[in-house]
Design a protein around this motif. Structure first.
Motif, PDB file in Angstrom:
ATOM      1  N   GLY A   1       0.843  -1.192   0.000  1.00  0.00           N
ATOM      2  CA  GLY A   1       0.000   0.000   0.000  1.00  0.00           C
ATOM      3  C   GLY A   1       0.877   1.239   0.000  1.00  0.00           C
ATOM      4  N   ARG A   2       0.633   2.131   0.948  1.00  0.00           N
ATOM      5  CA  ARG A   2       1.430   3.355   1.031  1.00  0.00           C
ATOM      6  C   ARG A   2       2.888   3.021   1.315  1.00  0.00           C
ATOM      7  NH1 ARG A   2      -1.721   6.813   5.357  1.00  0.00           N
ATOM      8  NH2 ARG A   2      -1.859   4.738   6.270  1.00  0.00           N
TER       9      ARG A   2
ATOM     10  N   TYR B   1       6.742   4.687   2.358  1.00  0.00           N
ATOM     11  CA  TYR B   1       7.513   5.764   2.975  1.00  0.00           C
ATOM     12  C   TYR B   1       8.985   5.470   2.737  1.00  0.00           C
ATOM     13  CZ  TYR B   1       3.144   6.520   5.486  1.00  0.00           C
ATOM     14  OH  TYR B   1       1.831   6.745   5.807  1.00  0.00           O
TER      15      TYR B   1
ATOM     16  N   GLU C   1       3.180  -0.122   3.970  1.00  0.00           N
ATOM     17  CA  GLU C   1       1.922  -0.572   4.557  1.00  0.00           C
ATOM     18  C   GLU C   1       1.445  -1.733   3.694  1.00  0.00           C
ATOM     19  OE1 GLU C   1      -1.859   1.718   6.337  1.00  0.00           O
ATOM     20  OE2 GLU C   1      -1.401   2.178   4.249  1.00  0.00           O
TER      21      GLU C   1
ATOM     22  N   GLU D   1       5.155  10.939   8.368  1.00  0.00           N
ATOM     23  CA  GLU D   1       4.293  11.222   7.214  1.00  0.00           C
ATOM     24  C   GLU D   1       5.010  12.069   6.169  1.00  0.00           C
ATOM     25  OE1 GLU D   1       1.275  10.030   6.322  1.00  0.00           O
ATOM     26  OE2 GLU D   1       1.407   8.725   8.073  1.00  0.00           O
TER      27      GLU D   1
ATOM     28  N   LEU E   1       6.286  10.015   3.221  1.00  0.00           N
ATOM     29  CA  LEU E   1       5.335   9.335   2.345  1.00  0.00           C
ATOM     30  C   LEU E   1       5.617   9.720   0.899  1.00  0.00           C
ATOM     31  CD1 LEU E   1       2.744   7.612   1.999  1.00  0.00           C
ATOM     32  CD2 LEU E   1       1.434   9.730   2.298  1.00  0.00           C
ATOM     33  N   THR E   2       5.673   8.714   0.028  1.00  0.00           N
ATOM     34  CA  THR E   2       5.900   8.984  -1.395  1.00  0.00           C
ATOM     35  C   THR E   2       4.580   9.369  -2.045  1.00  0.00           C
ATOM     36  OG1 THR E   2       5.574   6.679  -2.018  1.00  0.00           O
ATOM     37  CG2 THR E   2       7.835   7.399  -1.518  1.00  0.00           C
TER      38      THR E   2
END
Length: 122
Positions: free
Chosen positions: A61-62, A64, A73, A117, A120-121
């Protein structure tokens, strides 16, 4: 470098999900460390044993990224269809994963790596 590190970790996920041990080994350093809350192991044989024992699919998912550290994630789906979420922290050096540690959730993985945060890409 960030794009390369992300690409390495995403390819690592693809190889893991396909149980493509040859590609997983190519994407990992000889002394890779893998671990979770239950312990850690080191080396390519330990990686292959761990990968063979998995009964889940891991969907990234997300993501970083900061200075060679990548936190992903993940949505986990078991062979029985049960789903859950967790996160893994990776260290990538010269396009190889040198460590992969599973965490129970994203906040734990971020805290363990000091990522925020802000990392985060897009």
């Amino acid at each position: 470098m960030t794009t390369s590190e992300m690409a390495t970790v995403l390819a690592w996920h693809d190889a893991l999900n396909a149980r493509d041990l040859d590609t997983l080994v190519e994407l990992s350093s000889d002394d890779i460390e893998i671990g979770d809350a239950h312990g850690a192991a080191q080396g390519l044989e330990a990686l292959k044993d761990w990968a063979r024992g998995l009964d889940v699919q891991v969907e990234p998912g997300r993501i970083y990224v900061h200075e060679g550290v990548v936190v992903v994630e993940q949505r986990i789906t078991s062979v029985t269809g049960e789903t859950g979420a967790e996160a893994s922290a990776f260290r990538v050096v010269h396009d190889q994963v040198t460590s992969a540690f599973r965490h129970p959730d994203l906040p734990s993985a971020l805290a363990a790596t000091d990522l925020t945060e802000d990392d985060l890409t897009g």
